[in-house]
Design a protein around this motif. Structure first.
Motif, mmCIF file in Angstrom:
data_model
loop_
_atom_site.group_PDB
_atom_site.id
_atom_site.type_symbol
_atom_site.label_atom_id
_atom_site.label_comp_id
_atom_site.label_asym_id
_atom_site.label_seq_id
_atom_site.Cartn_x
_atom_site.Cartn_y
_atom_site.Cartn_z
ATOM 1 N N GLY A 1 0.809 -1.204 0.000
ATOM 2 C CA GLY A 1 0.000 0.000 0.000
ATOM 3 C C GLY A 1 0.846 1.258 0.000
ATOM 4 N N GLU A 2 1.909 1.264 0.783
ATOM 5 C CA GLU A 2 2.786 2.430 0.860
ATOM 6 C C GLU A 2 3.515 2.652 -0.460
ATOM 7 O OE1 GLU A 2 5.243 1.501 4.177
ATOM 8 O OE2 GLU A 2 3.724 2.020 5.686
ATOM 9 N N LEU A 3 3.972 1.559 -1.084
ATOM 10 C CA LEU A 3 4.700 1.681 -2.340
ATOM 11 C C LEU A 3 3.809 2.153 -3.486
ATOM 12 C CD1 LEU A 3 6.877 -1.558 -2.100
ATOM 13 C CD2 LEU A 3 7.737 0.789 -2.163
ATOM 14 N N LEU A 4 2.559 1.695 -3.492
ATOM 15 C CA LEU A 4 1.640 2.037 -4.589
ATOM 16 C C LEU A 4 0.709 3.186 -4.243
ATOM 17 C CD1 LEU A 4 0.681 -1.553 -5.839
ATOM 18 C CD2 LEU A 4 2.475 -0.025 -6.688
ATOM 19 N N HIS A 5 0.850 3.693 -3.006
ATOM 20 C CA HIS A 5 0.040 4.833 -2.547
ATOM 21 C C HIS A 5 -1.457 4.516 -2.578
ATOM 22 C CE1 HIS A 5 3.749 7.140 -2.758
ATOM 23 N NE2 HIS A 5 3.886 6.773 -4.020
ATOM 24 N N ILE A 6 -1.797 3.329 -2.075
ATOM 25 C CA ILE A 6 -3.202 2.933 -1.954
ATOM 26 C C ILE A 6 -3.431 2.401 -0.542
ATOM 27 C CG2 ILE A 6 -3.548 2.426 -4.402
ATOM 28 C CD1 ILE A 6 -3.089 -0.488 -3.827
ATOM 29 N N ALA A 7 -4.687 2.344 -0.110
ATOM 30 C CA ALA A 7 -5.015 1.899 1.237
ATOM 31 C C ALA A 7 -4.755 0.400 1.392
ATOM 32 C CB ALA A 7 -6.478 2.196 1.547
ATOM 33 N N THR A 8 -4.418 -0.010 2.612
ATOM 34 C CA THR A 8 -4.176 -1.430 2.880
ATOM 35 C C THR A 8 -5.420 -2.260 2.589
ATOM 36 O OG1 THR A 8 -2.602 -0.817 4.624
ATOM 37 C CG2 THR A 8 -3.387 -3.082 4.614
ATOM 38 N N GLY A 9 -6.592 -1.710 2.892
ATOM 39 C CA GLY A 9 -7.831 -2.427 2.595
ATOM 40 C C GLY A 9 -8.004 -2.673 1.105
ATOM 41 N N THR A 10 -7.599 -1.700 0.298
ATOM 42 C CA THR A 10 -7.666 -1.875 -1.151
ATOM 43 C C THR A 10 -6.697 -2.959 -1.612
ATOM 44 O OG1 THR A 10 -8.244 0.457 -1.415
ATOM 45 C CG2 THR A 10 -7.453 -0.688 -3.371
ATOM 46 N N VAL A 11 -5.537 -3.020 -0.985
ATOM 47 C CA VAL A 11 -4.572 -4.080 -1.306
ATOM 48 C C VAL A 11 -5.190 -5.440 -1.012
ATOM 49 C CG1 VAL A 11 -2.312 -5.070 -0.798
ATOM 50 C CG2 VAL A 11 -2.594 -2.588 -0.861
ATOM 51 N N ARG A 12 -5.862 -5.568 0.141
ATOM 52 C CA ARG A 12 -6.489 -6.846 0.497
ATOM 53 C C ARG A 12 -7.526 -7.260 -0.541
ATOM 54 N NH1 ARG A 12 -6.617 -4.799 5.923
ATOM 55 N NH2 ARG A 12 -8.838 -4.333 5.684
ATOM 56 N N VAL A 13 -8.279 -6.295 -1.042
ATOM 57 C CA VAL A 13 -9.280 -6.590 -2.067
ATOM 58 C C VAL A 13 -8.603 -7.140 -3.318
ATOM 59 C CG1 VAL A 13 -10.941 -5.554 -3.658
ATOM 60 C CG2 VAL A 13 -10.981 -4.943 -1.240
ATOM 61 N N HIS A 14 -7.514 -6.478 -3.739
ATOM 62 C CA HIS A 14 -6.799 -6.932 -4.933
ATOM 63 C C HIS A 14 -6.180 -8.316 -4.719
ATOM 64 C CE1 HIS A 14 -7.247 -3.461 -7.489
ATOM 65 N NE2 HIS A 14 -6.770 -2.639 -6.568
ATOM 66 N N VAL A 15 -5.627 -8.543 -3.531
ATOM 67 C CA VAL A 15 -5.022 -9.847 -3.240
ATOM 68 C C VAL A 15 -6.071 -10.950 -3.332
ATOM 69 C CG1 VAL A 15 -3.930 -11.278 -1.456
ATOM 70 C CG2 VAL A 15 -3.139 -8.928 -1.838
ATOM 71 N N HIS A 16 -7.247 -10.686 -2.776
ATOM 72 C CA HIS A 16 -8.317 -11.685 -2.859
ATOM 73 C C HIS A 16 -8.674 -11.966 -4.319
ATOM 74 C CE1 HIS A 16 -12.005 -13.908 -2.036
ATOM 75 N NE2 HIS A 16 -12.564 -13.172 -2.963
ATOM 76 N N ALA A 17 -8.772 -10.904 -5.121
ATOM 77 C CA ALA A 17 -9.105 -11.080 -6.537
ATOM 78 C C ALA A 17 -8.039 -11.901 -7.249
ATOM 79 C CB ALA A 17 -9.262 -9.715 -7.204
ATOM 80 N N ILE A 18 -6.780 -11.668 -6.904
ATOM 81 C CA ILE A 18 -5.679 -12.421 -7.507
ATOM 82 C C ILE A 18 -5.788 -13.906 -7.167
ATOM 83 C CG2 ILE A 18 -3.172 -12.790 -7.409
ATOM 84 C CD1 ILE A 18 -2.929 -9.716 -6.967
ATOM 85 N N LEU A 19 -6.036 -14.210 -5.904
ATOM 86 C CA LEU A 19 -6.158 -15.611 -5.488
ATOM 87 C C LEU A 19 -7.322 -16.288 -6.196
ATOM 88 C CD1 LEU A 19 -5.498 -15.404 -1.621
ATOM 89 C CD2 LEU A 19 -3.868 -15.756 -3.469
ATOM 90 N N GLN A 20 -8.438 -15.558 -6.340
ATOM 91 C CA GLN A 20 -9.612 -16.110 -7.014
ATOM 92 C C GLN A 20 -9.314 -16.381 -8.487
ATOM 93 O OE1 GLN A 20 -11.761 -17.224 -4.646
ATOM 94 N NE2 GLN A 20 -13.524 -16.096 -5.391
ATOM 95 N N LYS A 21 -8.695 -15.404 -9.152
ATOM 96 C CA LYS A 21 -8.431 -15.540 -10.585
ATOM 97 C C LYS A 21 -7.427 -16.655 -10.883
ATOM 98 C CE LYS A 21 -9.458 -10.786 -11.999
ATOM 99 N NZ LYS A 21 -8.914 -9.544 -12.617
ATOM 100 N N LEU A 22 -6.428 -16.800 -10.027
ATOM 101 C CA LEU A 22 -5.410 -17.833 -10.248
ATOM 102 C C LEU A 22 -5.808 -19.172 -9.638
ATOM 103 C CD1 LEU A 22 -2.103 -15.812 -9.658
ATOM 104 C CD2 LEU A 22 -3.358 -16.214 -11.788
#
Length: 217
Positions: free
Chosen positions: A176-197
């Motif tokens: 989140g700090e590196l991409l300047h996005i909220a940690t909660g948003t990172v969690r959402v993306h991580v979940h989507a990644i796990l689902q897609k893969l």
């Protein structure tokens, strides 16, 4: 996040409302016990997300979902129900639902689902996902086979960036700090990644992505 809670079971609704409002950043702005009231309160309060039970009195949850989406196309609706039949899933997709969770889901997972649909992602229960995949497989076996032989990258550019950082050993907070996005948003993306893969955890996702060339090492 302002949530409209639609549930006709009083005890279940009370417990759900209490638990959700314990979570920082979540607010139940209104509650409805039938489909007609859900549509009216959506127009009145314009919530960020509608958490909608399917088995409602009156017009029912599916029709309420359809009417809400007709009037507010961009409003995400997360369905929470005890049913998982394939026809119901198809009707919910047609009505415009953004996601679908079975009752009995862990509170933390439900909260993650709410955050997911709120930022534009979709969230489908594993049972529902399997039903949808099976239906697609039955209808287009040639396409499914072709996809298996030459898989395209299913990840968005942002998901690829996050997966590369996961592979580099970064935590959600660091990402989140590196991409300047909220940690909660990172969690959402991580979940989507796990689902897609279709993998269980971050390590499996990173290994699979590197093996298939979805991200650069």
């Amino acid at each position: 996040m302002r949530i409209l809670l639609v549930e006709d079971d009083e005890l279940f609704r009370l417990g759900l409302s209490t638990r959700l409002q314990q979570e920082p950043g979540l607010e139940i702005v209104a509650e409805a016990v039938d489909g007609e009231t859900a549509v009216e309160l959506t127009n009145q309060y314009l919530p960020d997300v509608v958490l909608l039970d399917v088995g409602l009195p009156g017009i029912g949850g599916v029709e309420a979902c359809r009417q809400i989406k007709q009037q507010h196309p961009e409003l995400p609706i997360l369905v929470l129900t005890s049913h998982s039949q394939k026809p119901l899933i198809e009707r919910l997709i047609a009505a415009g639902a953004s996601g679908y969770c079975l009752k009995g889901i862990e509170a933390e997972v439900l909260i993650l689902a709410l955050r997911s649909v709120a930022v534009g992602a979709s969230w489908w229960d594993k049972t529902s996902t399997n039903e949808i995949r099976a239906a697609v497989g039955e209808q287009t076996p040639e396409v499914a086979q072709s996809t298996d032989e030459s898989p395209a990258n299913p990840l968005t550019q942002r998901e690829q960036e996050i997966l590369a950082l996961i592979a580099a050993g970064k935590s959600n907070q660091e990402i989140g700090e590196l991409l300047h996005i909220a940690t909660g948003t990172v969690r959402v993306h991580v979940h989507a990644i796990l689902q897609k893969l279709d993998v269980r955890d971050r390590t499996q996702a990173a290994v699979l992505a590197i093996q298939k060339g979805l991200v650069q090492t």
